[in-house]
Design a protein around this motif. Structure first.
Motif: not given
Length: 278
Positions: A93-108
């Protein structure tokens, strides 16, 4: 049905017992010689020998208890990152790790995020762009992982093993992009049935599946792009390259290992189709 195994092979109980019993046997000899050399009377020497024999007779049970405790501790500590030979057996039995979301436009460059060590899944989309779309994960200590290398629009899912640490995504793009970083941990009930099939253009992964050896994996690339298919452990580590071709291509290979694992497809812009266990 087998279960995932979260305990790496670091030795077994029998070899540990042999070591301890051998040590206690030497200790017994030292006790006897010491008793004789110090002029201890015969009855006292016998009592010392009996005491040493009592310790030896109890040693296997003590060793077994200590070994069981160590294995249990290892299971609890590593249940989130199962690793075994072949692809993995024995699900904890295991729990999922932390999730992250990122967004942008162009190089970053994104904000930092933390990985726990193990399987990391990165969903990435690039829209409105016609040039290179590249994502590279860079850790605080300089480790680099190449995630995406495509041209134009992209919608793929990359599964890989990443060590624990602080990371940032270095994104090269000429359009809008977004990424979701997750750290899934699978249990026995997550095992999917075979056969299975899928088709897409970009990176993807499927499973977990339970492989019983000599499982056919048929892969097809319709255009002249490159794609590769890997068998991976539950922690994302790739263990067997099944296909690595530039299309047009169609071929069948065998999963030679047994256990539970993932099928990981690396592709930038290939029109591909896969059949697993068909």
């Amino acid at each position: 049905m087998s279960r995932f195994n979260s305990i790496p092979e670091i030795g077994d109980e029998s070899s540990y017992k042999t070591y301890v019993v051998g040590f206690l046997f030497i200790l017994l000899i030292v006790v006897v010689i010491g008793a004789i050399g110090s002029g201890v009377s015969a009855p006292e020497a016998v009592n010392q020998v009996d005491a040493a024999m009592t310790i030896m007779s109890a040693a296997p049970a003590t060793t077994t208890a200590a070994y069981t405790t160590e294995v249990s501790a290892a299971t609890a500590a590593q249940s989130a990152t199962p690793t075994t030979s072949a692809t993995g057996t024995n699900a904890e039995s295991a729990e999922n790790g932390t999730s992250y979301s990122f967004n942008g436009s162009g190089t970053d460059v994104t904000d930092s995020f933390t990985t726990e060590g193990g399987l990391v899944v990165i969903d990435a989309q690039h829209t409105g762009g016609e040039s290179n779309f590249q994502i590279q994960a860079v850790s605080s200590n300089g480790t680099e992982e190449y995630i995406v290398n495509a041209i134009g629009e992209y919608n793929g899912t990359v599964a890989l093993h990443m060590p624990s640490g602080e990371w940032q995504l270095d994104v090269t793009a000429d359009g809008d992009w977004n990424t979701n970083v997750t750290q899934p941990r699978y249990n026995e009930e997550d095992i999917e049935n075979l056969p299975a099939s899928a088709e897409d253009q970009h990176a993807a992964f499927y499973g977990p599946f339970e492989f019983e050896g000599a499982t056919e994996v048929t892969f097809e690339i319709e255009n002249d792009a490159h794609a590769a298919v890997w068998l991976a452990r539950m922690n994302g580590e790739k263990v067997e390259l099944l296909h690595n071709e530039i299309g047009p291509y169609e071929g069948t290979s065998l999963v030679s290992q047994q256990g539970v694992g993932l099928i990981v497809i690396e592709a930038g812009s290939a029109d591909w189709r896969i059949e697993i266990g068909g």
